[in-house]
Design a protein around this motif. Structure first.
Motif, short mmCIF file in Angstrom:
data_model
loop_
_atom_site.label_atom_id
_atom_site.label_comp_id
_atom_site.label_asym_id
_atom_site.label_seq_id
_atom_site.Cartn_x
_atom_site.Cartn_y
_atom_site.Cartn_z
N ASN A 108 0.82 -1.21 0.00
CA ASN A 108 0.00 0.00 0.00
C ASN A 108 0.85 1.26 0.00
OD1 ASN A 108 -1.39 2.25 1.78
ND2 ASN A 108 -3.05 1.05 0.90
N ILE A 111 2.84 1.93 -3.40
CA ILE A 111 1.94 2.49 -4.42
C ILE A 111 1.54 3.91 -4.04
CG2 ILE A 111 -0.36 2.34 -5.42
CD1 ILE A 111 -0.12 -0.62 -5.52
N GLY A 486 -4.92 -3.47 0.41
CA GLY A 486 -4.90 -3.98 -0.95
C GLY A 486 -5.79 -3.20 -1.88
N LEU A 487 -7.05 -2.98 -1.46
CA LEU A 487 -8.02 -2.32 -2.33
C LEU A 487 -7.67 -0.85 -2.54
CD1 LEU A 487 -10.35 -3.71 -3.72
CD2 LEU A 487 -11.90 -2.76 -1.99
N VAL A 490 -4.79 -0.60 -5.09
CA VAL A 490 -5.29 -0.71 -6.47
C VAL A 490 -5.97 0.59 -6.89
CG1 VAL A 490 -6.91 -1.91 -7.98
CG2 VAL A 490 -5.51 -3.21 -6.36
N TRP A 493 -3.40 3.31 -7.78
CA TRP A 493 -2.73 3.07 -9.05
C TRP A 493 -3.63 3.39 -10.23
CZ3 TRP A 493 2.32 2.01 -9.90
CH2 TRP A 493 2.69 1.62 -11.19
N VAL A 494 -4.87 2.93 -10.17
CA VAL A 494 -5.82 3.19 -11.25
C VAL A 494 -6.13 4.68 -11.34
CG1 VAL A 494 -8.19 2.79 -12.05
CG2 VAL A 494 -6.84 0.89 -11.16
#
Length: 567
Positions: A108, A111, A486-487, A490, A493-494
């Motif tokens: 986490n 990122i 984790g979520l 993501v 990054w997106v």
């Protein structure tokens, strides 16, 4: 609300507007690759980097190659930071003997700092060693900020160039921005912070005697240098857990003002740079005007809500505004202003706890991020995000006048509009989708501290902050779990790179077009009508997209508050 509070808000706005042109000139010199005063000392360093890496700065890249190099660069940096955090226990520069950072938290955090989000699911001083802070995190504060500005330069070239196949050289842009802009400014800011009492040391702990005669251990570190780039690069990651509410990060009202100005300075300057790049500085002033109107509207609502306080407490005889979660040395006005500044830009630093704001006071930072953080915005990211909305605005204007829209001499056709919509749609799809998922899954519902609308706001704020690459949080959410780490990783990054790639495609498409001079039927894009249209498009898109979620969260929370209902 007080006259002193408004003096602070309006004075801050005036200083930002004053700084826009000088910083814009500096940025424009880097945009064109011209010499600056910093070249006297740092030009040999720049040439040394190019020789070491085998890069020819004069060899430009098309948008695809520019994008690939940018993505690879950030992927490698992310992997490097992950390794530093996982190996923290065996690396030097760890005077407290801190253990290695866990797998999901390292994922986490790596990122988070790569994407300029700087979301922190940990307490900084109790988790990260000095080496991890300096090597693993601060390096990203420079390079993620430089990447954002470089991407803005690429889009500027798309608008400014005529029938060109390239949008610049990614490596040259990042190197020049880091050496000749971020490094000199951060050196000056670091010295200023040290003079104001911010620590700058490699010592881990110092023992002091309290007024009562007890012994207390105070955690220290290289705080001033990280604070400088944290704000200037709109990073926001705090050396200490409570961020800029900590007296070692932000000791006085003067440092508080310097920090807020640092957050907005480069973003405001880039608007002037854009106008200069396309040959009409009025274009830049029009964009900055729209940004500052949205900013002042947000500050007004937030300041009013916090100054009004909680009616439930008033009925108990506790008069005055809402001081919960705020530092006495800053007060309501400076705290409300800071909250809007840090979320209007993609900074995420906080000098007060947003979870303790009133419902409407917390709605404003949330809505700022949901707009895509284009109200000045992050360094580079704010202006290129705003220009995506400008493309949609001229498209709407073209529909009204019945002709192909054009903006700063470039026709805006179906390809550019589709790519702009694709980039803008990333935020609502990710924010609302992940919020909905976390509002029904057991792992997601285990995170909020509060129930009801405020608990929903904590989840909504977390994913809004992550996707918008802000990094601030409603502190009531327990996010240091495998699910949220984790979520949210993501989402960050997106939210960063799934916007950047379509934007670069727009830059490449525009650079290849011919210049189209304004005609009698052209929609003017420098006056009040254009500023109003820009603001209208931004608010309508944001309102239509996020109003239902805001109604379930902060608006429902506010209605409950005025009825005297406390969850």
């Amino acid at each position: 609300m007080t006259l002193q509070g408004w003096f602070l808000i309006l004075g801050f706005t005036a200083i930002v507007l004053t700084l826009a042109k000088p910083l814009g000139l500096w940025l424009f010199a880097l945009y064109e690759g011209r010499r600056t005063p910093a070249h006297i000392l740092l030009a040999p360093v720049e040439r040394g980097f190019y020789r070491l890496a085998g890069i020819d700065p004069a060899q430009e890249q098309g948008w695809r190659r520019y994008a690939v190099h940018m993505l690879l660069f950030n992927a490698v940096l992310m992997a490097f930071t992950y390794a530093v955090l996982r190996l923290q226990a065996v690396l030097p520069g760890n005077p407290q003997g801190l253990a290695a950072v866990g797998e999901h938290l390292s994922f986490n955090t790596a990122i988070s700092f790569t994407t300029n989000t700087n979301w922190q699911s940990y307490g900084g001083e109790g988790t990260m060693s000095n080496l991890s802070q300096m090597l693993g995190l601060t390096i990203h504060n420079f390079l993620s900020a430089a990447t954002g500005i470089a991407l803005a330069f690429a889009l500027f070239r798309g608008f400014a160039r005529r029938e060109a196949a390239t949008v610049g050289n990614f490596w040259a842009d990042v190197t020049r921005i880091t050496l000749y802009l971020l490094l000199p400014l951060c050196t000056v800011l670091t010295i200023a912070y040290i003079a104001c009492g911010v620590p700058q040391t490699l010592a881990g702990v110092v023992d002091v005697q309290t007024l009562e005669g007890a012994r207390q251990s105070l955690l220290l570190g290289p705080v001033a240098s990280q604070e400088a780039i944290k704000m200037l690069g709109t990073n926001g990651g705090g050396f200490f857990n409570v961020n800029s509410a900590h007296p070692f990060e932000n000791p006085t009202p003067l440092t508080n003002l310097i920090q807020m100005l640092s957050i907005f300075a480069i973003g405001a300057g880039l608007t002037w740079t854009f106008g200069k790049a396309v040959g009409n500085t009025r274009q830049g002033w029009a964009i900055l005007s729209a940004m500052m109107i949205l900013f002042l509207a947000g500050v007004t609502v937030s300041y009013w809500a916090e100054a009004a306080g909680n009616p439930a407490l008033h009925q108990l005889g506790v008069a005055g505004g809402n001081m919960e979660g705020k530092e006495v040395r800053f007060g309501i006005a400076a705290s409300a202003l800071f909250s809007v500044v840090t979320t209007a830009a993609s900074c995420g630093a906080v000098n007060a706890m947003h979870d303790s704001f009133t419902a409407l006071g917390g709605l404003v930072p949330l809505f700022n991020m949901q707009l895509g953080e284009i109200v000045v915005g992050g360094v580079g990211a704010g202006i290129y995000g705003f220009l995506l909305f400008a493309i949609l605005a001229v498209f709407v204007a073209g529909l009204m006048v019945g002709r192909t829209p054009e903006y700063v001499g470039k026709k805006i056709e179906a390809r550019e509009v589709k790519l702009a919509v694709l980039a803008i749609a990333v935020l609502p799809l990710m924010i609302l989708g992940l919020t909905a998922l976390s509002s029904v899954l057991q792992q997601g519902l285990a995170g909020p501290l509060n129930k009801g609308p405020h608990g929903f706001s904590e989840i909504l704020y977390a994913f809004t902050s992550a996707v918008a690459n802000n990094g601030s949080a409603f502190a009531g959410l327990t996010a240091s779990t495998p699910y949220y780490d984790g979520l949210l990783g993501v989402a960050m990054w997106v939210g960063r790179f799934f916007v950047i790639v379509p934007m670069l495609a727009i830059a490449g498409s525009l650079a290849a077009k011919k210049y189209t001079p304004e005609g009698a039927g052209s929609f003017p894009t420098t006056g009040g009508l254009w500023v109003g249209l820009l603001i209208g498009i931004i608010l309508i898109l944001g309102g239509l997209t996020f109003l239902p979620s805001l109604a379930l969260g902060p608006i429902a929370d506010h209605l409950a508050m005025i009825r005297g209902q406390l969850f």
